[in-house]
Design an enzyme around this catalytic site. Structure first.
Site, PDB file in Angstrom:
ATOM      1  N   HIS A 306       0.862  -1.187   0.000  1.00 43.64           N
ATOM      2  CA  HIS A 306       0.000   0.000   0.000  1.00 43.64           C
ATOM      3  C   HIS A 306       0.894   1.231   0.000  1.00 43.64           C
ATOM      4  CE1 HIS A 306      -3.048   2.901   1.293  1.00 43.64           C
ATOM      5  NE2 HIS A 306      -3.944   2.014   0.914  1.00 43.64           N
ATOM      6  N   ASP A 363      -7.952  -4.962   0.023  1.00 38.22           N
ATOM      7  CA  ASP A 363      -8.519  -5.670  -1.134  1.00 38.22           C
ATOM      8  C   ASP A 363      -8.235  -7.163  -1.129  1.00 38.22           C
ATOM      9  OD1 ASP A 363      -9.680  -3.502  -2.426  1.00 38.22           O
ATOM     10  OD2 ASP A 363      -7.709  -2.817  -3.063  1.00 38.22           O
TER      11      ASP A 363
HETATM   12  N1  ACO Z   1       4.280  -7.871  -4.838  1.00 39.60           N
HETATM   13  C1  ACO Z   1       5.623  -7.921  -4.998  1.00 39.60           C
HETATM   14  N2  ACO Z   1       6.452  -6.866  -4.860  1.00 39.60           N
HETATM   15  C2  ACO Z   1       5.890  -5.688  -4.551  1.00 39.60           C
HETATM   16  C3  ACO Z   1       4.491  -5.554  -4.352  1.00 39.60           C
HETATM   17  C4  ACO Z   1       3.684  -6.693  -4.497  1.00 39.60           C
HETATM   18  N3  ACO Z   1       2.354  -6.631  -4.332  1.00 39.60           N
HETATM   19  N4  ACO Z   1       4.199  -4.269  -4.058  1.00 39.60           N
HETATM   20  C5  ACO Z   1       5.361  -3.617  -4.059  1.00 39.60           C
HETATM   21  N5  ACO Z   1       6.385  -4.472  -4.344  1.00 39.60           N
HETATM   22  C6  ACO Z   1       7.813  -4.118  -4.382  1.00 39.60           C
HETATM   23  C7  ACO Z   1       8.143  -3.335  -5.653  1.00 39.60           C
HETATM   24  O1  ACO Z   1       8.568  -4.184  -6.686  1.00 39.60           O
HETATM   25  C8  ACO Z   1       9.226  -2.411  -5.163  1.00 39.60           C
HETATM   26  O2  ACO Z   1      10.416  -3.160  -5.138  1.00 39.60           O
HETATM   27  P1  ACO Z   1      11.826  -2.416  -5.456  1.00 39.60           P
HETATM   28  O3  ACO Z   1      11.998  -1.411  -4.341  1.00 39.60           O
HETATM   29  O4  ACO Z   1      12.811  -3.547  -5.413  1.00 39.60           O
HETATM   30  O5  ACO Z   1      11.669  -1.784  -6.798  1.00 39.60           O
HETATM   31  C9  ACO Z   1       8.849  -2.105  -3.703  1.00 39.60           C
HETATM   32  O6  ACO Z   1       8.049  -3.231  -3.285  1.00 39.60           O
HETATM   33  C10 ACO Z   1       8.046  -0.817  -3.528  1.00 39.60           C
HETATM   34  O7  ACO Z   1       6.936  -0.827  -4.424  1.00 39.60           O
HETATM   35  P2  ACO Z   1       6.309   0.496  -5.074  1.00 39.60           P
HETATM   36  O8  ACO Z   1       5.452   0.099  -6.218  1.00 39.60           O
HETATM   37  O9  ACO Z   1       7.393   1.483  -5.325  1.00 39.60           O
HETATM   38  O10 ACO Z   1       5.422   1.026  -3.849  1.00 39.60           O
HETATM   39  P3  ACO Z   1       4.203   2.032  -3.942  1.00 39.60           P
HETATM   40  O11 ACO Z   1       3.990   2.502  -2.550  1.00 39.60           O
HETATM   41  O12 ACO Z   1       4.387   3.040  -5.005  1.00 39.60           O
HETATM   42  O13 ACO Z   1       3.006   1.084  -4.433  1.00 39.60           O
HETATM   43  C11 ACO Z   1       1.153  -0.403  -4.460  1.00 39.60           C
HETATM   44  C12 ACO Z   1       2.012   0.592  -3.631  1.00 39.60           C
HETATM   45  C13 ACO Z   1       0.781   0.231  -5.813  1.00 39.60           C
HETATM   46  C14 ACO Z   1      -0.147  -0.679  -3.692  1.00 39.60           C
HETATM   47  C15 ACO Z   1       1.959  -1.698  -4.669  1.00 39.60           C
HETATM   48  O14 ACO Z   1       2.301  -2.260  -3.425  1.00 39.60           O
HETATM   49  C16 ACO Z   1       1.211  -2.721  -5.528  1.00 39.60           C
HETATM   50  O15 ACO Z   1       1.308  -2.663  -6.766  1.00 39.60           O
HETATM   51  N6  ACO Z   1       0.448  -3.664  -4.887  1.00 39.60           N
HETATM   52  C17 ACO Z   1      -0.349  -4.613  -5.635  1.00 39.60           C
HETATM   53  C18 ACO Z   1      -1.664  -3.963  -6.108  1.00 39.60           C
HETATM   54  C19 ACO Z   1      -2.653  -3.715  -4.993  1.00 39.60           C
HETATM   55  O16 ACO Z   1      -2.906  -4.576  -4.153  1.00 39.60           O
HETATM   56  N7  ACO Z   1      -3.228  -2.502  -4.974  1.00 39.60           N
HETATM   57  C20 ACO Z   1      -4.262  -2.137  -3.978  1.00 39.60           C
HETATM   58  C21 ACO Z   1      -3.809  -1.023  -3.121  1.00 39.60           C
HETATM   59  S1  ACO Z   1      -4.988  -0.741  -1.823  1.00 39.60           S
HETATM   60  C22 ACO Z   1      -6.199   0.257  -2.470  1.00 39.60           C
HETATM   61  O17 ACO Z   1      -6.040   0.899  -3.467  1.00 39.60           O
HETATM   62  C23 ACO Z   1      -7.515   0.308  -1.781  1.00 39.60           C
END
Ligand code: ACO
Length: 430
Positions: A306, A363
């Site tokens: 998140h 979610d």
């Molecule tokens: N699975 C595996 N790796 C992940 C995941 C995941 N679900 N989420 C983040 N990471 C990793 C990324 O690859 C990144 O790694 P790095 O630093 O080696 O490049 C690191 O964790 C940080 O991720 P970011 O995308 O930079 O974090 P951000 O805070 O921008 O994104 C997000 C948050 C979009 C929710 C992300 O965690 C994600 O894509 N999750 C899956 C989709 C999801 O569940 N979305 C619902 C959000 S809740 C809502 O909207 C109500």
């Protein structure tokens, strides 16, 4: 002494006040930055920008805290109802019995939509996405009540709030009925908000229908958990559109579209699709955890991580308990639940997820619960919209009542061509 921050720029020093929130978070007030220094700030995605002062919702992503008007989400989810939560968010305090009855009475008495609205549904192509239909119909309410849209008239705003809260479940259920070719079912004013919605979704004129009260209770809790989440994408949309003094129906219609995107309200659908893929691929959960960890693989575990919560999302804990209760009932079968449980167990012990602070979010389980309630996947974002409506209304109302009300108008850093002269078409280079 009030704290300040000093900015040294081109030989001069400027001082800006530091504002402090109720729970200790701090913000530099840079509202005079441009007039005093000529500078603007640059912050794509608003990662470090506070767009308003608000008294509605507090969230601390590091500690996993979510408060509605100061009340912890755990207490609200356990003890309140969605309608009482809506009152709390919109009007600022837990309602007295009399205030709650008044609100409830008006929601009940505005639950039908104008008969002409039904004709609008016929104008859409076959099988339209219910989210697009909901937003369009909510926007169209402004045409049915066009003499009562004054955002500075307290009474007109109050009626608009009642109308929107009362009619969104009807509009949403009609959009589902339209998508499957079934007749619209009128609201039943004897039922609770959530029970009435389930009846409008699943009853048919040719047979009796009894609402499952347990299902209605579960739905009520899910709606409470989605009711507000401070300045997210759709809420910022409702505020920005509302800042042009645009009416409530049009502002919320825009917020519904903002919520529709897969990065915002579409994630619970992505979770179900991912679990289904793992299931269809033989159920090897470890394989998908490894894929998620592989830097050369773009696959992510949907429902994990998140932008704000770097700890357990408190809503996911409540949903998990709800899921445990539902799925332990005899006859409640969900083939994807087992995969979800295995995934969570492996991921929360894995160093990759621990180091990156990736925990299950709201979610991860909500889609599975919606499935048990027989809500189809394309209605998931619509359910999110029904839940988020009180938050959108509260934030829109707070903005309209703000003494420092200003139209929202960010600046930009222009990186295009400098001034140049028009070139006639015959002189342009290929
Ligand atoms: N699975 C595996 N790796 C992940 C995941 C995941 N679900 N989420 C983040 N990471 C990793 C990324 O690859 C990144 O790694 P790095 O630093 O080696 O490049 C690191 O964790 C940080 O991720 P970011 O995308 O930079 O974090 P951000 O805070 O921008 O994104 C997000 C948050 C979009 C929710 C992300 O965690 C994600 O894509 N999750 C899956 C989709 C999801 O569940 N979305 C619902 C959000 S809740 C809502 O909207 C109500």
């Amino acid at each position: 002494m009030a704290e300040t921050v000093k900015l040294a720029y081109q030989g001069k020093t400027y001082e800006f006040p530091v504002l402090e929130g109720t729970c200790g978070e701090k913000a530099i007030d840079i509202s005079t930055l441009r007039t005093t220094t000529g500078l603007i700030t640059f912050d794509p995605g608003y990662m470090s920008t506070g767009s308003c002062q608000s008294q509605i919702t507090y969230l601390d992503g590091e500690k996993g805290i979510l408060l509605y008007r100061g009340y912890p989400i755990e207490q609200i989810a356990e003890k309140s109802s969605f309608i009482e939560t809506a009152c709390l968010l919109i009007y600022g305090e837990l309602p007295t019995r009399e205030q709650l009855d008044y609100f409830q009475y008006h929601l009940v008495h505005h639950s039908m939509v104008h008969e002409s609205i039904k004709n609008l549904y016929d104008g859409f192509p076959n099988n339209p996405h219910p989210m697009a239909v909901c937003s369009a119909i909510v926007g169209s309410l402004a045409t049915f009540y066009q003499n009562e849209l004054n955002v500075r008239n307290e009474r007109e705003v109050e009626i608009a709030i009642h109308r929107l809260m009362a009619k969104l479940p009807t509009i949403a259920a009609y959009s589902y009925k339209k998508s499957i070719g079934q007749p619209f079912q009128y609201p039943d004013n004897t039922l609770s908000y959530s029970a009435n919605f389930l009846k409008m979704m699943f009853s048919l004129p040719c047979e009796p229908y009894e609402v499952d009260e347990d299902a209605a209770k579960v739905l009520d809790v899910l709606l409470i958990l989605h009711a507000d989440h401070e300045q997210n994408c759709s809420t910022s949309t409702v505020r920005l559109v509302g800042s042009s003094m645009c009416n409530l129906f049009a502002s919320v219609s825009s917020a519904i579209y903002a919520l529709w995107g897969p990065l915002h309200g579409g994630a619970n659908q992505a979770v179900i699709e991912m679990l289904q893929n793992i299931h269809d691929d033989g159920g090897d959960v470890n394989k998908y955890v490894q894929k998620a960890k592989d830097p050369n693989d773009s696959f992510r575990l949907m429902g994990f991580g998140h932008r704000v919560y770097k700890n357990f999302d408190p809503r996911s804990r409540i949903i998990k308990k709800l899921a445990d209760k539902i799925f332990s009932k005899p006859g409640a079968q969900e083939p994807l639940l087992d995969i979800a449980l295995q995934l969570e167990e492996i991921a929360i012990k894995d160093s990759y997820f621990i180091e990156k602070k990736l925990y299950p979010n709201v979610d991860f389980y909500s889609g599975l619960i919606y499935r048990t309630l027989n809500i189809p996947i394309n209605m998931f974002p619509v359910m999110f919209a029904i839940g988020r409506l009180p938050g959108w209304i509260a934030q829109w109302k707070e903005l309209q009542e703000d003494k420092q009300f200003k139209i929202g108008r960010p600046r930009q850093l222009y990186k295009g061509s400098p001034k140049r002269d028009y070139v006639a078409i015959e002189n342009r280079q290929e």
